[in-house]
Write a protein that holds these residues in place. Structure first.
Motif, PDB file in Angstrom:
ATOM      1  N   ALA A  64      14.302-136.023  21.241  1.00 29.24           N
ATOM      2  CA  ALA A  64      13.272-135.140  20.696  1.00 29.24           C
ATOM      3  C   ALA A  64      12.825-135.605  19.321  1.00 29.24           C
ATOM      4  O   ALA A  64      13.652-135.966  18.468  1.00 29.24           O
ATOM      5  CB  ALA A  64      13.787-133.709  20.623  1.00 29.24           C
ATOM      6  N   ALA A  67      10.082-130.275  17.662  1.00 28.04           N
ATOM      7  CA  ALA A  67      10.163-129.335  18.783  1.00 28.04           C
ATOM      8  C   ALA A  67      10.279-127.892  18.318  1.00 28.04           C
ATOM      9  O   ALA A  67      10.854-127.598  17.273  1.00 28.04           O
ATOM     10  CB  ALA A  67      11.368-129.680  19.657  1.00 28.04           C
ATOM     11  N   HIS A  80       8.165-129.255  23.208  1.00 30.21           N
ATOM     12  CA  HIS A  80       8.979-130.361  22.684  1.00 30.21           C
ATOM     13  C   HIS A  80       8.161-131.644  22.848  1.00 30.21           C
ATOM     14  O   HIS A  80       7.617-131.893  23.921  1.00 30.21           O
ATOM     15  CB  HIS A  80      10.267-130.655  23.461  1.00 30.21           C
ATOM     16  CG  HIS A  80      11.030-129.514  24.035  1.00 30.21           C
ATOM     17  ND1 HIS A  80      11.862-128.712  23.295  1.00 30.21           N
ATOM     18  CD2 HIS A  80      11.153-129.089  25.312  1.00 30.21           C
ATOM     19  CE1 HIS A  80      12.460-127.835  24.100  1.00 30.21           C
ATOM     20  NE2 HIS A  80      12.031-128.043  25.329  1.00 30.21           N
ATOM     21  N   TYR A  82       8.940-135.686  22.860  1.00 32.72           N
ATOM     22  CA  TYR A  82      10.166-136.486  22.932  1.00 32.72           C
ATOM     23  C   TYR A  82       9.899-137.826  23.606  1.00 32.72           C
ATOM     24  O   TYR A  82       8.820-138.073  24.163  1.00 32.72           O
ATOM     25  CB  TYR A  82      11.255-135.728  23.702  1.00 32.72           C
ATOM     26  CG  TYR A  82      10.833-135.221  25.059  1.00 32.72           C
ATOM     27  CD1 TYR A  82      11.045-135.971  26.210  1.00 32.72           C
ATOM     28  CD2 TYR A  82      10.214-133.981  25.183  1.00 32.72           C
ATOM     29  CE1 TYR A  82      10.645-135.497  27.459  1.00 32.72           C
ATOM     30  CE2 TYR A  82       9.819-133.495  26.421  1.00 32.72           C
ATOM     31  CZ  TYR A  82      10.030-134.250  27.554  1.00 32.72           C
ATOM     32  OH  TYR A  82       9.627-133.789  28.787  1.00 32.72           O
ATOM     33  N   THR A 171      16.075-130.706  19.829  1.00 30.79           N
ATOM     34  CA  THR A 171      15.456-129.451  20.235  1.00 30.79           C
ATOM     35  C   THR A 171      16.574-128.490  20.608  1.00 30.79           C
ATOM     36  O   THR A 171      17.758-128.779  20.408  1.00 30.79           O
ATOM     37  CB  THR A 171      14.476-129.662  21.400  1.00 30.79           C
ATOM     38  OG1 THR A 171      13.778-128.429  21.642  1.00 30.79           O
ATOM     39  CG2 THR A 171      15.172-130.122  22.660  1.00 30.79           C
TER      40      THR A 171
END
Length: 432
Positions: A64, A67, A80, A82, A171
């Motif tokens: 991540a 987030a 999120h 990522y 996250t």
């Protein structure tokens, strides 16, 4: 109108320059490191832009960047951004009904029907600028180095019933219901460097994202709801330079702990490092002996850039030859240059396959190295597409030139790396 061909060139590219590497960045260990920004009602949810500079090799799992993960009480997440284990950029949103959706692929890895996507690979251990935008209609876009690489429609409405802290480098989430009084654990830890994470409460346009990439976050202040330039270089504070004042801290708590990422300075040789906030002088004084601000390149070899970079190019007429393909009604010119493990270099030899596609060989006419095609996607997403597949691990650069506009796309492969397929469905926004 004279049509010209697209050109595919394989050559070593230089150091990818970051315009805003300043005093310091944060290094995350991929185990438990993170930055925590306590929840504030100014956090954007349904309409947003998020962006950051990142540097990492391929992670072992999801990593991540920035987030708003799952809430301890509602179990709702907002978004999120990522990097997947294959090194590509992805985003997850939650739609109404508490359904999580990933883009541009589903969370199970299949292509999303609502998305048109290009090359999202970012895990090459060089600095990459990444960004995501979402507007009120659910139109989503992902950007790499200021260029749109994915567009999706109808992505739904991220949950506003979320009071979770914002995190950088991780996250929050879990599989299955939490026990009574339980908390969503931090997950998806980022194994690399992050700088200049930022978020806006508006969906920035493609030109605005390009401006942020080229000139920094403060060049686009409208709607800015969080900007952490990470130039403190020490201590726990992670200050927010935006009007929202959403400052955070290293780690899980606002005191030193094992989850603190490390302050570092990672300015590669040859990278300009201007001050974070230029201060204009009201009474400039002429300098008799100006200093050349251009950094002197070093001899240290740098990894090539595997992602396409649009570059202005003087239009030329396409003339098909042993080294040149003219594709898609001779509008696009294609050529290839290569370098092998003995430091020998050469130009790919062209073999016409059809009006839209062709082949190149490097060493032997019976041993084809590269297939490339340029397709007219104007009726689908208002773009010309570039697809290519190479069965080689030598270094190469591919250039495709649009003769009508003079614009060029470059694609390259580092020496010793098995070439990845190119599926750039946003290559040229030059229709018709």
């Amino acid at each position: 109108m004279t049509k010209r061909p697209a050109t595919i060139l394989f050559a070593c590219l230089g150091l990818l320059l970051r315009p805003d590497l300043a005093d310091s960045q944060l290094s995350f260990d991929g185990i438990d490191d993170r930055v925590t920004v306590p929840y504030d009602s100014s956090f954007p949810t349904e309409v947003f832009t998020i962006a950051a500079w990142i540097k990492l090799a391929s992670p072992s799992g999801r990593a991540a960047i920035i987030a708003r993960g799952e809430d301890d009480n509602s179990f709702n997440l907002s978004w999120h951004l990522y990097v997947l284990a294959d090194g590509t950029l992805e985003i997850m949103l939650e739609d109404t009904g508490e359904d999580n959706h990933c883009y541009p692929r589903t969370c199970m890895g299949q292509p999303q029907a609502s998305c048109v996507t290009g090359d999202l690979f970012v895990a090459d251990n060089t600095w990459r600028h990444v960004a995501a935008t979402c507007d009120a209609t659910g139109a989503l876009a992902l950007y790499v180095d200021g260029q749109s690489r994915t567009t999706c429609t109808g992505t739904g409405v991220p949950s506003s019933n979320n009071f979770q802290d914002l995190t950088i480098g991780s996250t929050h989430g879990s599989i299955g219901p939490l026990p009574p009084g339980g908390t969503e654990p931090p997950i998806w830890f980022f194994p690399g460097l992050i700088d200049d994470p930022a978020m806006w409460s508006v969906s920035l346009s493609a030109p605005q994202i390009g401006n942020v990439h080229a000139n920094g976050v403060t060049s686009t202040p409208s709607g800015l709801a969080g900007y952490w330039n990470l130039d403190e270089g020490t201590a726990q504070l992670v200050a927010d330079s935006s009007p929202a004042g959403n400052s955070g801290f290293l780690g899980a708590v606002n005191s030193p702990d094992d989850a603190d990422p490390a302050w570092i300075s990672d300015s590669p040789a040859g990278t300009p490092t201007p001050p974070a906030t230029p201060t204009p002088s009201p009474t400039p004084t002429p300098t008799p002996t100006p200093t050349d601000p251009t950094p002197t390149p070093t001899s240290t070899p740098q990894p090539p850039d595997p992602t396409p970079t649009p570059t202005p190019y003087v239009p030329v007429d396409c003339a098909a030859s042993q080294e040149t393909l003219c594709l898609n009604q001779e509008r696009f010119q294609v050529e290839v240059e290569w370098r092998d493990f003995k430091d020998r270099t050469g130009t790919g030899q062209a073999v016409v396959n059809s009006q839209d596609s062709g082949l190149f060989w490097f060493f032997n006419p019976d041993n084809w190295e590269l297939m490339v095609k340029v397709l007219d996607g104007c009726g689908i997403n208002d773009r010309y597409w570039v697809f290519a597949s190479a069965t080689t691990n030598v270094e190469y650069t591919l250039r495709v030139i649009d003769s009508d506009t003079g614009l060029m796309q470059e694609y390259s492969n580092p020496l010793g790396t098995a070439a990845r397929a190119i599926t750039d469905t946003a290559a040229f926004a030059t229709c018709p």
